[in-house]
Scaffold this active site. Structure first.
Site, short mmCIF file in Angstrom:
data_model
loop_
_atom_site.label_atom_id
_atom_site.label_comp_id
_atom_site.label_asym_id
_atom_site.label_seq_id
_atom_site.Cartn_x
_atom_site.Cartn_y
_atom_site.Cartn_z
N LEU A 406 41.17 12.13 -40.17
CA LEU A 406 40.43 11.20 -39.33
C LEU A 406 40.89 11.40 -37.89
CD1 LEU A 406 40.73 7.87 -41.42
CD2 LEU A 406 38.73 9.36 -41.26
N ASP A 407 40.00 11.19 -36.93
CA ASP A 407 40.40 11.24 -35.52
C ASP A 407 41.54 10.25 -35.29
OD1 ASP A 407 38.34 13.00 -35.08
OD2 ASP A 407 36.97 11.49 -34.28
N MET A 408 42.37 10.54 -34.31
CA MET A 408 43.48 9.66 -33.99
C MET A 408 43.00 8.23 -33.75
SD MET A 408 46.32 9.94 -30.92
CE MET A 408 45.17 9.59 -29.59
N THR A 410 40.35 6.77 -34.92
CA THR A 410 39.67 6.18 -36.07
C THR A 410 40.69 5.65 -37.06
OG1 THR A 410 37.88 7.79 -35.81
CG2 THR A 410 37.98 6.61 -37.90
N ARG A 507 30.35 9.62 -34.08
CA ARG A 507 30.44 9.19 -32.68
C ARG A 507 29.28 9.77 -31.86
NH1 ARG A 507 36.81 10.32 -31.51
NH2 ARG A 507 36.31 9.43 -29.48
#
Length: 559
Positions: A406-408, A410, A507
């Protein structure tokens, strides 16, 4: 027109109640200072009423509208006055000098500029190249050579077929001669048959020689023409490279200490030592250079988009955006030397004091609820991550193995395998899309439809990593299904189901004007920075790697 008194703009609104910035803006991830917001609004009002230029920004029913990035720099004058400078990226209405805006660092469009002279020379060579490339003789020669080769191949194959048939006939004659002829008669026959064989081979040899000679004349002529064409192309390339290098040497930027460096020097030690096209023409470098040059103190910076959204990038009218990475990061990195600049928030460990909650654990895998701000795996500067924390928590297992990320920014559910066997099973499920995922997001804006599907192909932006682009030519298929949960206070809460797993897919599909046209709350890349990105991996379904039992995990949303 471009003296400081003409470019320095004082606020029309009362600013007595505003606090001044304590540090200069970190331009690659920021929340605009309230005075920069005020300056941007004043500039936007000017753009709506000005009569100095005409440019189709695409704000109404204009055809081929082109939006533009503008910037404002909050400054203090040498006399202590507070105001701002304004700039635009590139050119507007084919001009780079407009009243009220700071000039470019180097004006390549001035009549006496070498840029015009050398561009004319390049255009002249380019015209020669195009004219020569359109020479009908080249196309005719290529067609003739192709036809001749085909004709030769056909003639050769026909002759080889005759040779095969004659060879079989001679073999039959030899066999009959061995049975019916005397020794002397057989010798005469064999000599005759051998001569026939040699003659047929000679015919094949002469056939090839004849066609080779015929083709050689045309190929030599074609090679001569193509070499001249290649020479013109190389000449055009050399002139262009020479001009670019000379141009880059003219773009010399000051820093806060008064030291100047040109583009060639600035980019020399980067991963791409050749400055990208348009380097130095963005709003931010122009603003800072002008302030330094005329003795103004830079206090804060903000850049916003004005006009129609571009086809690929996520850009919305009046929204603020960070400076680009490929062109501006090396330049601004130099120009901010000597300034008291905000720390890079992306190098801070946002989740240092946040717990990593374990939702499920057994011998095969562990399911965690990652907080927003914690990396999934170690980064370049920050080593703290969900992965490294699990390494500490499970020191005696074969893993942990990273299954997905997951993105940082998120938050939500992450799966890690603890054994090689479980890793193989889980990887296979993710690759074959046997895993079901549901995200929850908060969008800036009010959705009017209950659900929908977004199919916008995506690829990375090579000029502004890590941002992603919508690209119908080179992008990979990306598909998202969404459902509206509720609309409240001008925002929409939604469920999002990614059917593909492209980087930043949810996003971009939310923020892009061909998607939902509503960035997620707190999206510092595609919207506006806030306390956090409002995106949460809320539900995940998969088969247990050992028992194959279908399992469903839920993690409560943090927003």
């Amino acid at each position: 027109m471009h003296s400081p008194e003409h470019c320095f703009t004082q606020f029309t609104a009362d600013i007595s109640g505003y606090d001044l910035p304590t540090q200069f803006t970190f331009p690659f991830y920021y929340t605009p200072h309230p005075l920069c917001v005020l300056a941007a609004e004043q500039l936007q009002q000017h753009l709506m009423t000005q009569t100095d230029f005409e440019h189709e920004f695409g704000l109404s029913d204009e055809q081929n509208g082109r939006g533009k990035m503008f910037g404002v720099l909050l400054v203090q004058s040498p006399l202590g006055q507070l105001g701002f400078f304004s700039a635009f990226s590139g050119k507007i209405a084919d001009q780079n000098l407009l009243p009220g805006f700071v000039p470019p660092v180097f004006d390549m469009l001035t009549e006496e500029s070498f840029f015009r002279r050398e561009t004319d020379a390049i255009n002249a060579v380019n015209a020669q190249y195009k004219a020569f490339a359109a020479n009908p003789e080249i196309a005719q020669l290529k067609a003739d050579i192709k036809a001749d080769r085909a004709a030769y191949l056909q003639a050769e194959q026909a002759h080889r077929q005759v040779m095969i048939e004659n060879r079989a006939e001679r073999k039959q004659q030899r066999k009959q001669g061995e049975q019916n002829l005397s020794t002397e008669e057989l010798k005469t026959l064999l000599d005759d048959l051998a001569k026939q064989s040699v003659a047929e081979k000679n015919v094949l040899k002469y056939l090839k020689q004849t066609w080779d000679e015929k083709l050689a004349i045309k190929e030599v002529r074609l090679t001569t023409l193509e070499q001249k064409l290649a020479a013109l192309k190389e000449q055009r390339k050399d002139l262009s490279n020479s001009l670019q290098h000379k141009l880059h040497k003219q773009y010399r930027f000051l820093d806060a200490l008064g030291a100047g460096r040109d583009l060639v020097d600035i980019f020399a030690h980067t991963t791409n030592p050749v400055p990208p096209a348009g380097s130095g023409e963005c709003a931010a470098p122009k603003l800072l250079h002008y302030a330094y040059k005329h003795g103004f103190i830079p206090l804060a910076l903000a850049e916003f988009w004005w006009g129609a959204s571009p086809k690929s990038e996520v850009r919305q009218h009046k929204k603020f955006y960070p400076s680009c990475n490929s062109k501006c990061q090396p330049i601004l990195g130099h120009m901010m030397q000597g300034l008291n600049v905000e720390l890079n928030p992306l190098e801070e460990n946002w989740a240092e004091d946040k717990e990593l909650d374990i939702l499920y654990q057994d011998d095969a895998m562990v399911i965690v609820n990652k907080p927003s701000g914690l990396l999934s795996v170690p980064g370049k500067t920050i080593k703290d991550s969900a992965y490294t924390r699990l390494q500490t928590m499970f020191p005696d297992v074969e893993g942990p193995f990273v299954i997905h990320r997951l993105d940082m920014a998120t938050s939500g559910i992450l799966v890690f395998a603890l054994t090689k066997r479980a890793n193989k099973s889980l990887q296979k499920q993710f690759i074959s899309r046997g895993v079901q995922k549901r995200y929850m997001a908060m969008l800036e804006g009010e959705l009017t439809e209950p659900e929908g599907e977004i199919t916008l192909p995506m690829r990375g932006d090579p000029e502004d990593r890590p941002r992603q682009l919508v690209c119908f030519e080179h992008g990979k298929h990306a598909e998202t299904y969404w459902q509206l949960i509720e609309v409240k206070d001008g925002r929409s809460k939604v469920y999002m189901y990614p059917k593909t797993g492209r980087t930043h897919q949810l996003r971009v599909h939310s923020a892009h004007h061909m998607g939902l046209n509503m960035p997620m709350v707190g999206d510092g890349l595609y919207g506006e920075k806030a306390n956090r990105l409002h995106l949460h991996a809320e539900m995940l379904e998969l088969d247990h790697p050992y028992s194959k039992e279908r399992m469903r995990f839920l993690a409560e949303c943090e927003f």
